[in-house]
Design an enzyme around this catalytic site. Structure first.
Site, mmCIF file in Angstrom:
data_model
loop_
_atom_site.group_PDB
_atom_site.id
_atom_site.type_symbol
_atom_site.label_atom_id
_atom_site.label_comp_id
_atom_site.label_asym_id
_atom_site.label_seq_id
_atom_site.Cartn_x
_atom_site.Cartn_y
_atom_site.Cartn_z
ATOM 1 N N ARG A 1 57.275 -3.823 19.886
ATOM 2 C CA ARG A 1 56.511 -3.563 18.660
ATOM 3 C C ARG A 1 57.167 -2.522 17.762
ATOM 4 N NH1 ARG A 1 51.081 -4.214 17.923
ATOM 5 N NH2 ARG A 1 50.756 -1.975 17.616
ATOM 6 N N HIS B 1 47.886 29.916 18.739
ATOM 7 C CA HIS B 1 46.795 30.252 19.649
ATOM 8 C C HIS B 1 46.438 29.062 20.523
ATOM 9 C CE1 HIS B 1 44.596 28.079 16.512
ATOM 10 N NE2 HIS B 1 43.579 27.960 17.355
#
EC number: 2.7.7.12
Length: 395
Positions: A64, A202
């Site tokens: 694909r 973070h």
């Protein structure tokens, strides 16, 4: 998990024949015979692969990748992020939504999430009046951990000692929260594409009073494998991948980085210690130093792939904690999952929709192809390489 029923299994069509008189079952068998006669190539022929860690299957359809892309293209990332913004609630000295002021931290900074998904004092839903309407208590705590005081850096742009400080903080919070809760989930969502609304480096830490679904699947799978084979599933898997080298991306004295045989996301990787380790706090100083180094190399390769700050969701999985800490969890092997969405470029991503939501996961290039591309990438960050070229040109 048993292999799924193949599309070629006999189907009762009520005795109906096609218009040309062929028996549908005979026609199906002939088609299967033709398919078996062809030489299988993973990079050309669709197939399904089993994930023994989470007891599920993935459809691999590498052909694909040849189709032209006419779907959604993501916007380009911001070129610059300010190093410090007093209005950014994650910056040192900034005021958060609840009115608390962050300290002027210079390394990692851990604090309670201002909008937690789990709270320690939620009431119990009580008994259900019907088995189809079950609900159980869910308690816990949610924390945020800043990696660095600057907003314009990410883990691959941090130094190895700075990353080591993050690892130590991960181990410490796992130990602290793990004294009370059976599951401590450390995870990082990097980039707006993965739902991150703040560019400051973070992660989050959610500790829960229950084992989440994926943790339960990994618990069952690893326990079953250990019962049958006498060793941890992921320890043996790491040894096999080190021998085969087809999907190996990086290796060091203490760690392996590989694209798992059963990977779902295009450039998904699995980070494994080479010795038997159950939880983050068990890592030795040498293993933590080595982990910081190999994380920097992996995340640099990710950024270099499409020369962008590579988005991903990642997280650590280790043996359950809390009251279960003393239990025999020798079947568990510590590991980290990295799930990046980018498929073809910095602006074309893999969508998990349709077939993935209603049937099973599907990927568009083989794990071997993904590993080969990642292996070939340099370990010097493209931003630093460009700066070096610019400096050399001026000189």
């Amino acid at each position: 998990m048993d292999s799924p029923t193949w599309a070629g299994d006999p189907v009762n069509l009520g005795g109906l024949m096609s218009q040309n008189g062929d028996d549908p079952e005979q026609r199906q068998q002939a088609s299967e015979a033709d398919a078996m006669a062809a030489t299988f190539r993973a990079s050309e022929h669709q197939h399904i692969r089993y994930n023994p860690l989470q007891d599920e299957w993935v459809l691999v359809s590498a052909h694909r990748m040849k189709r032209p892309w006419q779907g959604q293209v993501e916007p380009q990332l911001l070129k610059t992020v300010p190093r410090y913004d007093p209005l950014n609630p994650l910056c040192p000295g900034a005021t958060r939504a609840n009115g608390e002021v962050n300290p002027h931290y210079d390394s990692t900074f851990l604090f309670d999430n201002d909008f937690p998904a789990l709270q320690p004092d939620a009431p119990d839903p009580g008994p259900s009046d019907h088995p189809l309407f079950r609900a159980e208590a869910a308690r816990g705590v949610c924390k945020v951990m800043c990696f660095h005081p600057w907003s314009d850096v990410t883990l691959p742009l941090m130094s190895v000692p700075e990353i080591r400080a993050v690892i130590d903080a991960w181990a410490s919070v796992t130990e602290d929260l793990g004294a009370q809760y059976p599951w401590v989930q450390i995870f990082e969502n990097k980039g707006a594409m993965m739902g991150c609304s703040n560019p400051h480096p973070h992660c989050q830490v959610w500790a829960s009073s229950f084992l989440p679904d994926i943790a339960q699947r990994e618990e069952r799978s690893q326990q079953n494998y250990h019962s049958q084979h006498g060793e941890p599933l992921l320890l043996e898997y790491g040894r096999q991948e080190l021998l085969r080298k087809e999907r190996l991306v990086l290796s060091s004295e203490h760690w392996l980085v590989l694209v798992p045989f059963w990977a779902v996301w295009p450039f998904q990787t699995l980070l494994l210690p080479r010795r038997h380790v159950r939880r983050l706090p068990e890592l030795t100083p040498a293993e933590r130093d080595d982990l910081a180094s190999i994380m920097k190399k992996l995340l640099t390769k990710y950024d270099n792939l499409f020369e962008t700050s590579f988005p991903y969701s990642m997280g650590w999985h280790g043996a359950p904690t809390g009251l279960k800490t003393g239990a025999a969890y020798d079947h568990w092997q510590l590991h980290a999952h990295y799930y990046p969405p980018l498929l073809r470029s910095a602006t074309v991503r893999k969508f998990m929709v349709g077939y993935e939501m209603l049937a099973q996961a599907q990927r568009d290039l083989t794990p071997e192809q993904a590993a080969e591309r990642l292996r070939a990438l340099p370990e010097v960050h493209y931003c630093l390489a460009k700066k070096d070229k610019e400096t050399a040109a001026v000189a």
